[in-house]
Write an enzyme that holds these catalytic residues in place. Sequence first.
Site, mmCIF file in Angstrom:
data_model
loop_
_atom_site.group_PDB
_atom_site.id
_atom_site.type_symbol
_atom_site.label_atom_id
_atom_site.label_comp_id
_atom_site.label_asym_id
_atom_site.label_seq_id
_atom_site.Cartn_x
_atom_site.Cartn_y
_atom_site.Cartn_z
ATOM 1 N N ARG A 1 34.460 39.112 15.064
ATOM 2 C CA ARG A 1 34.483 38.008 14.114
ATOM 3 C C ARG A 1 33.996 36.678 14.696
ATOM 4 O O ARG A 1 34.487 35.609 14.327
ATOM 5 C CB ARG A 1 35.894 37.841 13.500
ATOM 6 C CG ARG A 1 36.348 39.025 12.662
ATOM 7 C CD ARG A 1 35.405 39.281 11.483
ATOM 8 N NE ARG A 1 35.808 40.485 10.756
ATOM 9 C CZ ARG A 1 35.284 41.691 10.958
ATOM 10 N NH1 ARG A 1 34.343 41.856 11.874
ATOM 11 N NH2 ARG A 1 35.678 42.729 10.254
ATOM 12 N N SER B 1 39.975 37.696 4.095
ATOM 13 C CA SER B 1 40.956 37.975 5.142
ATOM 14 C C SER B 1 41.279 36.692 5.905
ATOM 15 O O SER B 1 40.378 36.015 6.400
ATOM 16 C CB SER B 1 40.421 39.034 6.115
ATOM 17 O OG SER B 1 40.263 40.271 5.462
ATOM 18 N N GLU C 1 41.068 33.797 10.966
ATOM 19 C CA GLU C 1 39.693 34.241 10.724
ATOM 20 C C GLU C 1 38.994 33.245 9.810
ATOM 21 O O GLU C 1 37.824 32.945 9.978
ATOM 22 C CB GLU C 1 39.693 35.639 10.088
ATOM 23 C CG GLU C 1 38.312 36.175 9.798
ATOM 24 C CD GLU C 1 38.329 37.630 9.350
ATOM 25 O OE1 GLU C 1 37.504 37.969 8.472
ATOM 26 O OE2 GLU C 1 39.141 38.421 9.844
#
Length: 305
Positions: free
Chosen positions: A179, A228, A298
């Site tokens: 990520r 998310s 995130e």
Amino acid sequence: MTFPDITPELKTAMPQLRGRLTANQRLSELTWFRVGGPAQMLFTPADEDDLAYFLENLPAAIPVYVVGVGSNLIVRDGGLPGVVVRLGPRGFGEVSAQGEVVVAGAAALDKRVAEASAAANLGGLEFFFGIPGTVGGALRMNAGANAAEAKDVLIEASGIGRDGKKHVFSNAEMKFVYRNSGVDPSIVFTSARFQGRTATAEAIRVRINEVQAHREAAQPIREKTGGSTFKNPSGHSAWKLIDAAGCRGLRVGGAQVSEMHCNFLINTGEATASDIETLGETVRARVKENSGIELHWEIKRIGIS
């Protein structure tokens, strides 16, 4: 809150600018959470050359942020001083297949990459159908879904630096990790080339349908959310840790932990950016207390409180 209008200053410094400048643009209109203060200046470049001209002539003291469709973003209530660059579909939204390679502008939706590759009978890019963002965001954060991520298919990415120069990065030079990418944050990505592989239309459609069905069944995609919220810790699922800490349905003001998927935060209607961020920090604290595991955001959080 209203920032000083720097439009005259920028137009004087850049007489050949062709893109659009908008002072004090409300960023709540451009993010999925529908929260956040204004951008002091929003710049929508006409094309890559226009972006390069702008960045080359922009005073170094003025900060630059890049916002795509705002699907993985919290803009704080105080807004963003400086310039927000938002690439539009004109000049940055094209997607085409060239043999087994898919070329996409940074403003193209990830979903469009999957659709264009499917139309060209190219497999391997179906996972993009399940990512609610743009190619630029996928490059910056190594976006992924359904056991695949950008690093698995990227050939190279192009972008413009603060000096106005064009840079091309190979997959290895992107320095992808989970990520995230290791490329200088000041680079504004403009396009990418992805590797597909020839497949049957039926096989591709089956895979896309699987990706879509999973997303609809497991995620609150019709809510005001940012996707998310936290990265999955090594060996763990963030949502399971959040659920075990008793946070399912937890609320702060108008923000709520999704009942459907605990790793999604929702604006139930009147949330502020502060509500959402405070809720996220509350979840992090409870998970840490319950499991000893620290969750990391995130979702990107930018701006002043």
